[in-house]
Design a protein around this motif. Structure first.
Motif, mmCIF file in Angstrom:
data_model
loop_
_atom_site.group_PDB
_atom_site.id
_atom_site.type_symbol
_atom_site.label_atom_id
_atom_site.label_comp_id
_atom_site.label_asym_id
_atom_site.label_seq_id
_atom_site.Cartn_x
_atom_site.Cartn_y
_atom_site.Cartn_z
ATOM 1 N N LEU A 142 2.951 -6.837 24.518
ATOM 2 C CA LEU A 142 3.664 -5.817 23.768
ATOM 3 C C LEU A 142 5.298 -5.892 23.976
ATOM 4 C CD1 LEU A 142 1.774 -2.580 24.748
ATOM 5 C CD2 LEU A 142 2.327 -3.384 22.332
ATOM 6 N N ALA A 143 5.597 -6.520 25.514
ATOM 7 C CA ALA A 143 7.149 -6.509 25.734
ATOM 8 C C ALA A 143 7.735 -7.948 24.701
ATOM 9 C CB ALA A 143 7.204 -6.976 27.071
ATOM 10 N N ALA A 144 6.814 -8.844 24.678
ATOM 11 C CA ALA A 144 7.197 -9.970 23.678
ATOM 12 C C ALA A 144 7.461 -9.679 22.395
ATOM 13 C CB ALA A 144 6.217 -11.177 24.085
ATOM 14 N N ALA A 145 6.604 -8.972 21.730
ATOM 15 C CA ALA A 145 6.664 -8.483 20.266
ATOM 16 C C ALA A 145 8.005 -7.561 20.217
ATOM 17 C CB ALA A 145 5.473 -7.354 19.921
ATOM 18 N N ARG A 146 8.114 -6.571 21.130
ATOM 19 C CA ARG A 146 9.471 -5.902 21.126
ATOM 20 C C ARG A 146 10.683 -6.557 21.208
ATOM 21 N NH1 ARG A 146 6.060 -1.844 24.746
ATOM 22 N NH2 ARG A 146 5.171 -0.602 23.338
ATOM 23 N N ASP A 147 10.631 -7.829 22.184
ATOM 24 C CA ASP A 147 11.757 -8.453 22.453
ATOM 25 C C ASP A 147 11.841 -9.295 21.098
ATOM 26 O OD1 ASP A 147 12.056 -7.546 24.672
ATOM 27 O OD2 ASP A 147 11.185 -9.238 26.075
ATOM 28 N N ALA A 148 11.097 -9.850 20.463
ATOM 29 C CA ALA A 148 11.270 -10.552 18.992
ATOM 30 C C ALA A 148 11.821 -9.867 17.992
ATOM 31 C CB ALA A 148 9.784 -11.274 18.689
ATOM 32 N N HIS A 149 11.805 -8.485 18.017
ATOM 33 C CA HIS A 149 12.504 -7.473 17.022
ATOM 34 C C HIS A 149 11.799 -7.853 15.850
ATOM 35 C CE1 HIS A 149 15.477 -6.475 19.922
ATOM 36 N NE2 HIS A 149 15.792 -7.793 20.021
ATOM 37 N N ARG A 150 10.423 -8.259 15.653
ATOM 38 C CA ARG A 150 9.868 -8.087 14.574
ATOM 39 C C ARG A 150 8.862 -7.212 14.154
ATOM 40 N NH1 ARG A 150 11.489 -12.755 11.190
ATOM 41 N NH2 ARG A 150 12.161 -14.215 12.705
ATOM 42 N N ASP A 151 8.096 -6.797 15.616
ATOM 43 C CA ASP A 151 7.130 -5.675 15.191
ATOM 44 C C ASP A 151 7.089 -4.834 16.371
ATOM 45 O OD1 ASP A 151 5.068 -4.169 14.274
ATOM 46 O OD2 ASP A 151 3.606 -5.591 14.309
ATOM 47 N N PRO A 152 8.222 -4.155 16.704
ATOM 48 C CA PRO A 152 8.351 -3.437 17.865
ATOM 49 C C PRO A 152 7.150 -2.214 17.848
ATOM 50 C CG PRO A 152 9.892 -2.765 16.151
ATOM 51 C CD PRO A 152 9.297 -4.035 15.653
ATOM 52 N N ASP A 153 6.738 -1.824 16.816
ATOM 53 C CA ASP A 153 5.714 -0.921 16.910
ATOM 54 C C ASP A 153 4.113 -1.390 16.780
ATOM 55 O OD1 ASP A 153 7.510 1.370 16.993
ATOM 56 O OD2 ASP A 153 7.763 1.078 14.927
ATOM 57 N N LEU A 154 4.180 -2.654 17.028
ATOM 58 C CA LEU A 154 2.672 -3.278 17.066
ATOM 59 C C LEU A 154 1.685 -2.404 17.792
ATOM 60 C CD1 LEU A 154 1.245 -6.053 16.571
ATOM 61 C CD2 LEU A 154 1.835 -6.767 18.770
ATOM 62 N N PRO A 155 0.602 -2.002 17.247
ATOM 63 C CA PRO A 155 -0.228 -1.142 17.776
ATOM 64 C C PRO A 155 -0.737 -1.632 19.149
ATOM 65 C CG PRO A 155 -0.652 -1.386 15.403
ATOM 66 C CD PRO A 155 0.154 -2.225 16.012
ATOM 67 N N GLU A 156 -0.918 -0.858 20.385
ATOM 68 C CA GLU A 156 -1.217 -1.364 21.519
ATOM 69 C C GLU A 156 -2.612 -1.630 21.550
ATOM 70 O OE1 GLU A 156 -1.011 0.084 26.312
ATOM 71 O OE2 GLU A 156 0.233 0.895 24.745
ATOM 72 N N ARG A 157 -3.298 -0.899 20.709
ATOM 73 C CA ARG A 157 -4.842 -1.339 20.619
ATOM 74 C C ARG A 157 -5.190 -2.503 20.171
ATOM 75 N NH1 ARG A 157 -9.223 2.332 17.231
ATOM 76 N NH2 ARG A 157 -11.361 1.073 17.727
ATOM 77 N N GLU A 158 -4.435 -3.073 19.082
ATOM 78 C CA GLU A 158 -4.433 -4.503 18.615
ATOM 79 C C GLU A 158 -4.165 -5.611 19.757
ATOM 80 O OE1 GLU A 158 -2.640 -7.317 15.345
ATOM 81 O OE2 GLU A 158 -2.728 -5.065 15.180
ATOM 82 N N VAL A 159 -2.995 -5.079 20.365
ATOM 83 C CA VAL A 159 -2.720 -6.034 21.638
ATOM 84 C C VAL A 159 -3.611 -6.072 22.751
ATOM 85 C CG1 VAL A 159 -0.748 -6.250 23.240
ATOM 86 C CG2 VAL A 159 -0.352 -5.500 21.065
ATOM 87 N N SER A 160 -4.281 -4.841 22.947
ATOM 88 C CA SER A 160 -5.061 -4.789 24.014
ATOM 89 C C SER A 160 -6.494 -5.850 23.716
ATOM 90 C CB SER A 160 -5.851 -3.492 24.293
ATOM 91 O OG SER A 160 -4.872 -2.534 24.803
ATOM 92 N N GLY A 161 -6.727 -5.953 22.476
ATOM 93 C CA GLY A 161 -7.918 -6.643 21.865
ATOM 94 C C GLY A 161 -7.434 -8.086 22.225
ATOM 95 N N LEU A 162 -6.174 -8.413 21.910
ATOM 96 C CA LEU A 162 -5.858 -9.832 21.974
ATOM 97 C C LEU A 162 -5.630 -10.220 23.677
ATOM 98 C CD1 LEU A 162 -2.568 -9.907 19.787
ATOM 99 C CD2 LEU A 162 -4.646 -11.044 19.448
ATOM 100 N N ALA A 163 -5.534 -9.235 24.459
ATOM 101 C CA ALA A 163 -5.504 -9.444 25.903
ATOM 102 C C ALA A 163 -6.737 -9.723 26.539
ATOM 103 C CB ALA A 163 -4.672 -8.070 26.732
ATOM 104 N N GLU A 164 -7.656 -8.874 25.904
ATOM 105 C CA GLU A 164 -9.136 -9.012 26.367
ATOM 106 C C GLU A 164 -9.508 -10.600 26.067
ATOM 107 O OE1 GLU A 164 -11.587 -7.436 27.776
ATOM 108 O OE2 GLU A 164 -10.687 -5.479 27.996
ATOM 109 N N ALA A 165 -9.457 -10.941 24.779
ATOM 110 C CA ALA A 165 -9.883 -12.066 24.422
ATOM 111 C C ALA A 165 -9.119 -13.256 25.231
ATOM 112 C CB ALA A 165 -9.410 -12.415 22.849
ATOM 113 N N LEU A 166 -7.955 -13.060 25.654
ATOM 114 C CA LEU A 166 -7.160 -13.904 26.248
ATOM 115 C C LEU A 166 -7.611 -14.132 27.712
ATOM 116 C CD1 LEU A 166 -4.864 -16.280 26.395
ATOM 117 C CD2 LEU A 166 -3.392 -14.289 27.179
#
Length: 233
Positions: A142-166
């Protein structure tokens, strides 16, 4: 001649000695096959003393899980140095993870193989550790997405899925690395970065993979639609 007296050892030190022996025994022989007799012998104490300190085989195993889980989460948190770019933070965190699991293969076996297969109480202890690591990775992405200034509102649920997979991929890779001679922690971390970061990097840059449109007619094997990347809007 009187009996030789041994030097009295502080309780905390003696208990860690017992846990060391228990982790080694549980990790190598499995929870069911491990006996309190062999744990006591390996620790250099009497079996009654093990029971006095740690009550039962179940309580001893739980204590092992908690100690190894704490050590692993602390290693990952210490490894992922804040202030670095997202890929460097993930790289250093993964390297710390694989370094720890390689140095403590019996502890990793207790956490990832034994605890999950010998009852809900033990599995729940490991789930707490895993949830903490997943939450940590989620916040990193999430912090990386916000720092990139591309998608600061990236849904946390979506990111949680990425984290689970990783995290799931890291767990499986740790098992493989510990069973494969010659594989280093650095190599394991690089393997996972090469597998995962290309996709995460695209996401951080605002490019998502878009699934093919399956609503149209069946195109068959030769004309199958393929996914594509698209800028995030």
């Amino acid at each position: 001649m009187g009996a030789v007296k041994t030097k009295r050892m502080p309780r905390a030190v003696r208990e860690q000695q017992m846990l060391d022996a228990a982790v080694r025994t549980f990790g190598q022989r499995g929870y069911t096959a491990a006996s309190m007799d062999e744990i006591a012998e390996l620790a250099g104490v009497s079996k009654p003393l093990v029971y006095l300190y740690l009550n039962s085989k179940e309580d001893l195993f739980t204590a092992c899980i908690r100690r190894e889980a704490t050590a692993l989460t602390e290693a990952v948190r210490a490894g992922a140095r804040p202030g670095l770019p997202a890929d460097r933070q993930l790289w250093s965190g993964l390297t710390a993870f694989f370094t720890h699991t390689a140095r403590h293969p019996d502890g990793w076996a207790v956490l990832h193989l034994q605890a999950r297969t010998h009852g809900e109480v033990f599995a729940a202890e490991v789930a707490v550790m895993r949830a903490e690591i997943v939450a940590f990775v989620t916040q990193l992405i999430l912090a990386a997405a916000r720092d990139a200034h591309r998608d600061p509102d990236l849904p946390e649920r979506e990111v949680s899925g990425l984290a689970e997979a990783l995290v799931g991929a890291a767990e499986s890779l740790a098992d493989w690395a510990n069973a494969t001679p010659g594989v280093t922690a650095r190599q394991s971390a690089a393997t996972l970065m090469n597998f995962a970061w290309a996709g995460l990097g695209d996401l951080m840059a605002g490019r998502r993979w878009i699934p093919p449109d399956d609503s149209g007619p069946d195109t068959g094997a030769t004309g199958a639609q393929t996914g594509r990347t698209s800028p995030v809007t």
